[in-house]
Scaffold this motif. Structure first.
Motif, short mmCIF file in Angstrom:
data_model
loop_
_atom_site.label_atom_id
_atom_site.label_comp_id
_atom_site.label_asym_id
_atom_site.label_seq_id
_atom_site.Cartn_x
_atom_site.Cartn_y
_atom_site.Cartn_z
N PRO A 93 0.79 -1.24 0.00
CA PRO A 93 0.00 0.00 0.00
C PRO A 93 0.82 1.29 0.00
CG PRO A 93 -0.25 -1.19 2.08
CD PRO A 93 0.54 -2.06 1.16
N GLN A 94 2.08 1.23 0.42
CA GLN A 94 2.89 2.44 0.44
C GLN A 94 3.43 2.82 -0.94
OE1 GLN A 94 3.41 -0.36 2.15
NE2 GLN A 94 5.57 -0.85 2.38
N LEU A 95 3.25 1.93 -1.92
CA LEU A 95 3.70 2.24 -3.28
C LEU A 95 2.57 2.91 -4.06
CD1 LEU A 95 5.70 -0.98 -4.20
CD2 LEU A 95 6.59 1.22 -3.42
N PRO A 96 2.92 3.91 -4.88
CA PRO A 96 1.89 4.62 -5.64
C PRO A 96 1.47 3.88 -6.91
CG PRO A 96 4.04 5.54 -6.15
CD PRO A 96 4.25 4.47 -5.09
N ALA A 97 0.31 4.23 -7.41
CA ALA A 97 -0.18 3.81 -8.74
C ALA A 97 -0.06 2.30 -8.98
CB ALA A 97 0.54 4.59 -9.83
N PRO A 98 -0.76 1.48 -8.20
CA PRO A 98 -0.65 0.03 -8.38
C PRO A 98 -0.94 -0.45 -9.80
CG PRO A 98 -1.94 0.53 -6.42
CD PRO A 98 -1.65 1.83 -7.12
N GLN A 99 -1.93 0.13 -10.46
CA GLN A 99 -2.27 -0.30 -11.82
C GLN A 99 -1.10 -0.05 -12.77
OE1 GLN A 99 -4.18 1.75 -9.97
NE2 GLN A 99 -6.13 0.71 -9.69
N THR A 100 -0.45 1.09 -12.62
CA THR A 100 0.69 1.41 -13.47
C THR A 100 1.85 0.46 -13.18
OG1 THR A 100 0.02 3.72 -13.57
CG2 THR A 100 2.32 3.23 -14.14
N LEU A 101 2.11 0.21 -11.90
CA LEU A 101 3.20 -0.70 -11.53
C LEU A 101 2.95 -2.10 -12.07
CD1 LEU A 101 3.85 0.43 -7.85
CD2 LEU A 101 5.28 0.88 -9.86
N VAL A 102 1.71 -2.55 -12.02
CA VAL A 102 1.38 -3.88 -12.54
C VAL A 102 1.56 -3.92 -14.05
CG1 VAL A 102 -0.54 -5.49 -12.89
CG2 VAL A 102 -0.10 -4.54 -10.61
N ALA A 103 1.11 -2.89 -14.74
CA ALA A 103 1.26 -2.86 -16.20
C ALA A 103 2.73 -2.81 -16.60
CB ALA A 103 0.50 -1.67 -16.78
N VAL A 104 3.52 -1.99 -15.92
CA VAL A 104 4.94 -1.86 -16.25
C VAL A 104 5.66 -3.18 -15.95
CG1 VAL A 104 7.09 -0.72 -15.57
CG2 VAL A 104 5.03 0.63 -16.01
N SER A 105 5.39 -3.78 -14.79
CA SER A 105 6.07 -5.04 -14.47
C SER A 105 5.62 -6.17 -15.41
CB SER A 105 5.86 -5.43 -13.01
OG SER A 105 4.50 -5.65 -12.71
N GLY A 106 4.35 -6.17 -15.80
CA GLY A 106 3.88 -7.17 -16.75
C GLY A 106 4.55 -7.03 -18.10
N ALA A 107 4.64 -5.79 -18.58
CA ALA A 107 5.31 -5.54 -19.86
C ALA A 107 6.78 -5.93 -19.77
CB ALA A 107 5.17 -4.07 -20.25
N ALA A 108 7.42 -5.63 -18.63
CA ALA A 108 8.84 -5.99 -18.46
C ALA A 108 9.02 -7.50 -18.47
CB ALA A 108 9.36 -5.39 -17.16
N GLU A 109 8.08 -8.23 -17.88
CA GLU A 109 8.18 -9.69 -17.89
C GLU A 109 8.05 -10.24 -19.31
OE1 GLU A 109 6.77 -12.07 -14.30
OE2 GLU A 109 5.43 -10.33 -14.30
N VAL A 110 7.08 -9.72 -20.06
CA VAL A 110 6.90 -10.19 -21.44
C VAL A 110 8.14 -9.86 -22.27
CG1 VAL A 110 5.57 -9.87 -23.56
CG2 VAL A 110 4.38 -10.10 -21.37
#
Length: 125
Positions: free
Chosen positions: A36-53
């Motif tokens: 919860p202390q990290l901002p913009a969870p949706q953005t972080l999820v999208a960025v990490s997902g793209a990085a994994e792909v």
């Protein structure tokens, strides 16, 4: 490069690409584990997902393999706080996994980092 390293590259690529795609197919599953202390969870999820792909695909391209390997090692380190968060508030994630699984997977993260390094970085010499 050994046969084991070649096989590992294929397994890692499939695993990272599959996990990355799931960030877009089931984003809620991933946004709920962002501390919860990290901002913009949706953005972080999208960025990490793209990085994994991208990292998974990069493992399959010889000239990109080493950079993809280092990128995936960094990504695994960057998402480790989410694994710690899940373990420390395991009751919130009981529908995903029992508490013991969440704790047991913590030491697996450094092993995954070592596996990526061995297959992609060291194996690409």
């Amino acid at each position: 490069m050994s046969r084991a390293q070649k096989a590992s590259l294929g397994l890692l690529a499939v695993g990272f690409i599959g996990a990355g795609v799931m960030h877009f197919v089931r984003p809620r599953m991933f946004t709920q584990i962002v501390p919860p202390q990290l901002p913009a969870p949706q953005t972080l999820v999208a960025v990490s997902g793209a990085a994994e792909v991208l990292g998974g695909v990069g493992l399959l391209i010889p000239r990109l393999r080493k950079a993809a390997g280092w990128g995936l090692v960094a990504l695994l380190a960057a998402v480790f706080p989410a694994n710690i968060y899940m373990a420390t508030v395991a009751e919130r994630f009981a529908s995903l996994a029992p508490a013991w699984v969440l704790w047991a997977r913590l030491p697996l993260q450094p092993l995954a980092m070592l596996w990526v390094w061995w297959a992609a970085v060291r194996g690409d010499r």
